[in-house]
Design a protein around this motif. Structure first.
Motif, PDB file in Angstrom:
ATOM      1  N   ARG A   1       0.833  -1.207   0.000  1.00  0.00           N
ATOM      2  CA  ARG A   1       0.000   0.000   0.000  1.00  0.00           C
ATOM      3  C   ARG A   1       0.865   1.253   0.000  1.00  0.00           C
ATOM      4  O   ARG A   1       0.637   2.190  -0.779  1.00  0.00           O
TER       5      ARG A   1
ATOM      6  N   LEU B   1       1.020   4.943  -2.476  1.00  0.00           N
ATOM      7  CA  LEU B   1       0.430   6.201  -2.027  1.00  0.00           C
ATOM      8  C   LEU B   1       1.104   7.385  -2.705  1.00  0.00           C
ATOM      9  O   LEU B   1       2.321   7.416  -2.855  1.00  0.00           O
TER      10      LEU B   1
ATOM     11  N   TYR C   1      -3.606  -7.117  -1.135  1.00  0.00           N
ATOM     12  CA  TYR C   1      -4.461  -6.160  -0.430  1.00  0.00           C
ATOM     13  C   TYR C   1      -5.728  -6.894  -0.039  1.00  0.00           C
ATOM     14  O   TYR C   1      -5.986  -8.016  -0.480  1.00  0.00           O
TER      15      TYR C   1
ATOM     16  N   CYS D   1     -10.787  -3.834  -1.580  1.00  0.00           N
ATOM     17  CA  CYS D   1     -10.035  -2.582  -1.670  1.00  0.00           C
ATOM     18  C   CYS D   1     -10.060  -2.081  -3.114  1.00  0.00           C
ATOM     19  O   CYS D   1      -9.998  -0.886  -3.374  1.00  0.00           O
TER      20      CYS D   1
ATOM     21  N   THR E   1      -5.118  -0.532  -0.374  1.00  0.00           N
ATOM     22  CA  THR E   1      -4.306  -0.025  -1.470  1.00  0.00           C
ATOM     23  C   THR E   1      -5.091   1.057  -2.217  1.00  0.00           C
ATOM     24  O   THR E   1      -6.322   1.020  -2.243  1.00  0.00           O
ATOM     25  N   PRO E   2      -4.429   2.046  -2.797  1.00  0.00           N
ATOM     26  CA  PRO E   2      -5.156   3.118  -3.474  1.00  0.00           C
ATOM     27  C   PRO E   2      -6.016   2.610  -4.623  1.00  0.00           C
ATOM     28  O   PRO E   2      -5.615   1.735  -5.394  1.00  0.00           O
TER      29      PRO E   2
ATOM     30  N   GLY F   1      -6.463   6.027  -1.957  1.00  0.00           N
ATOM     31  CA  GLY F   1      -5.766   5.745  -0.708  1.00  0.00           C
ATOM     32  C   GLY F   1      -5.866   6.825   0.338  1.00  0.00           C
ATOM     33  O   GLY F   1      -5.256   6.705   1.409  1.00  0.00           O
TER      34      GLY F   1
END
Length: 593
Positions: A16, A20, A375, A379, A547-548, A555
């Motif tokens: 993650r 970011l 992840y 997500c 995770t974004p 994120g």
């Protein structure tokens, strides 16, 4: 499966953090100005023109996808006439008009996803119908309910403005139209405006390029079923590995001289198991079968036990299992920490299954490791496909794993990752749609309500509605979306519930000569607080430790994002709330004038 939970948490955290970015959702490029050609319509003949219209209309529906079509259908059934659908595409279909890339299919079972099947006496040909069949069904809905007659295609709304002197919405378009509408309903869809990645040098590339939502068959050859014969010998770059990329990669890999797939974050890819429709099953169906099947599916993904899983697919396995375990833990009166640990273990187990599938299908261990999602489930959008992963076993297909960083830059002749330039003839952007931007940016027009306030201004600090549909200060206006509403995986099911609600309110206004309907300020505030209190802001749609992705503002979820989340008790409770509200007949929370 056996696994080390502590090590897995650390792996998830590291994966993650490397993804970011400080700019979060601002990293993308809006498709306008010098990039506007990326959203030109390749499916309609250019040069279309007509005389501007000036007319009074009972109901204007903005958007000709399943939202606008279902609203039109339910309004027709309620006896509401004089309906005008304004659609920027050249026909009905919405996302299925635009997304004609090779391999396009629904990933929710077509027997519940394609709306109004019984009303049109139609059965899809496959469990997961292909895009061309879904588009044809959308057009059939338009014909069945006589929605073509007053529809305005290839027409973009540029502004809607409330005129309190006549209690009408003035809808303006890029064709010079002026429509004075008693009611308006926005059915633009949550993923309607494509976006580009903010990669330095994107404007420098001298080869060919296009976005998957505007597939260029003149360049690739073939059609939605594949056969992209004009790609023979060409070097193709595909940026993105989400739901769209999964479906077109097998066709690109089969046709291209060489295909480079540039990946920032891998998708979790589970089994699809598509199949032709069983005719014996079709003949056994009884009236009401689609509604029963939709509600059965919805119940299972909400954790409500059913005697039989009628759909029996990846969604009911993914979501149903999680919620069943959660509710069983609650029944055992476990504390919050214990429940959290149990849910985490179930999540780990499912994601380990998905990662193990990668090892089963991919020959090269390095490529296999790059394709494994590290992840929590949900997500990112879960995906299902039976040919995507295997495509990376081809000698002419290269996965370019950017280790979470994305493409470094684009040059005149290719793309650079980790200092290595990959020269290509064409770049295909499979980079998704605007999420989290202002309403005007996503839709291409602004809504001005009472006193000239825009909806973007009203929602600057977060969405404010009653039931996700009504907005104080915006009379006679309905919004069809999951924002503060009843999100379900089977999105058209939610749209049909909203369509029935809109038709009920408009028919009541029509029968009782009501000129103005508006959410009260207090009812709106109470509903906003309800959304916040019920707090559907964590694991269900991607929280702070995810995770974004577009689920969580890349994120960086914030209060504005949380306030726009769906109703926390889930779609079954939300649909029941709307039904009870209609049956009570008091129109609580609305001011009728």
């Amino acid at each position: 499966m056996e696994f080390d939970a502590k090590a897995m948490r650390e792996k998830y955290r590291l994966e993650r953090e490397k993804r970011l970015r400080d700019d979060a959702n601002e990293q993308y490029i809006e498709i306008s100005g010098e990039y506007a050609h990326f959203i030109d319509d390749p499916y309609s003949e250019p040069g279309f023109s007509r005389e501007p219209l000036e007319r009074d209309v009972n109901v204007v529906l903005i958007g000709g996808g399943f939202g606008g079509l279902q609203a039109g259908a339910r309004l027709r059934e309620a006896g509401v006439e004089d309906i005008c659908i304004v659609e920027k595409g050249g026909d009905f279909g919405g996302t299925w008009y635009w997304n004609r890339y090779p391999g396009a299919q629904c990933d929710v079972e077509s027997y519940i996803y394609m709306p109004l099947l019984e009303e049109l006496n139609y059965i899809p040909t496959q469990k997961y119908a292909r895009g061309a069949e879904i588009l044809a069904h959308a057009q059939a809905i338009g014909r069945h309910y006589n929605l073509y007659e007053d529809a305005l295609f290839q027409t973009q709304v540029t502004e809607t403005r409330w005129d309190a002197t006549i209690n009408r919405w003035i809808v303006s378009t890029d064709r010079g139209d002026t429509l004075r509408a008693r009611f308006i309903a926005m059915a633009n869809g949550p993923l309607s405006k494509p976006k580009l990645p903010g990669i330095p040098g994107i404007e420098d590339f001298s080869g060919h390029s296009f976005h998957t939502s505007r597939w260029d068959y003149d360049y690739t050859g073939g059609d939605a079923d594949g056969g992209l014969d004009r790609l023979a010998g060409k070097r193709i770059a595909l940026i993105g590995t989400g739901a769209t990329a999964l479906q077109c990669v097998p066709h690109l890999g089969e046709a291209a001289g060489h295909l480079y797939v540039f990946q920032r974050t891998p998708s979790g890819v589970d089994v699809r198991n598509n199949a032709q429709t069983d005719m014996e099953w079709t003949e056994s169906l009884k009236p009401g079968w689609q509604r029963q099947r939709m509600e059965n599916f919805n119940a299972l993904i909400c954790g409500v036990p059913q005697a039989e899983d009628l759909v029996n697919d990846g969604w009911t396995d993914l979501i149903g299992k999680m919620i069943r375990v959660f509710r069983e833990s609650r029944r055992q009166d476990l504390d919050g920490k214990a429940i959290s640990e149990i849910m985490e273990a179930v999540n780990f187990e499912k994601m380990n299954e998905i990662r193990a599938r990668v090892d089963e299908l991919i020959g090269d261990p390095v490529t296999a490791e790059s394709l494994k999602p590290y992840y929590r489930m949900f997500c990112k959008r879960p995906c299902f496909h039976d040919e995507y992963l295997q495509t990376f076993n081809r000698d002419n297909v290269t996965l370019v794993d950017t280790d979470g960083q994305g493409v470094e830059r684009i040059t005149e002749s290719g793309l650079v990752v980790d200092g290595v330039e990959y020269e290509v003839d064409c770049i295909i952007y499979s980079t998704g749609y605007e999420v989290g931007t202002s309403y005007a940016s996503r839709t291409g027009y602004e809504i001005y309500g009472e006193g000239g306030q825009s909806l973007s201004e009203k929602w600057e600090d977060g969405a404010r509605t009653l039931h996700g549909m009504f907005v104080h200060g915006f009379p006679n206006c309905f919004i069809m979306s999951q924002t503060q509403g009843g999100f379900t995986v089977n999105y058209p099911h939610m749209l049909d519930e909203l369509a029935a609600h809109i038709a009920h309110v408009i028919r009541h206004a029509q029968d009782h000569d009501i000129e103005r309907i508006e959410a009260t300020e207090s009812a709106e505030s109470q509903w906003v607080q309800t959304i916040i209190d019920k707090g559907m802001n964590g694991g269900a749609l991607g929280g702070e430790d995810c995770t974004p992705s577009y689920y969580n503002n890349e994120g960086k979820p914030n209060d504005r994002i949380r306030q726009g989340m769906p109703y926390g008790d889930g779609p079954i409770a939300f649909f029941a709330l709307l039904k009870a509200w209609r049956e009570e007949g008091k129109f609580d929370g609305l001011e009728l004038g």
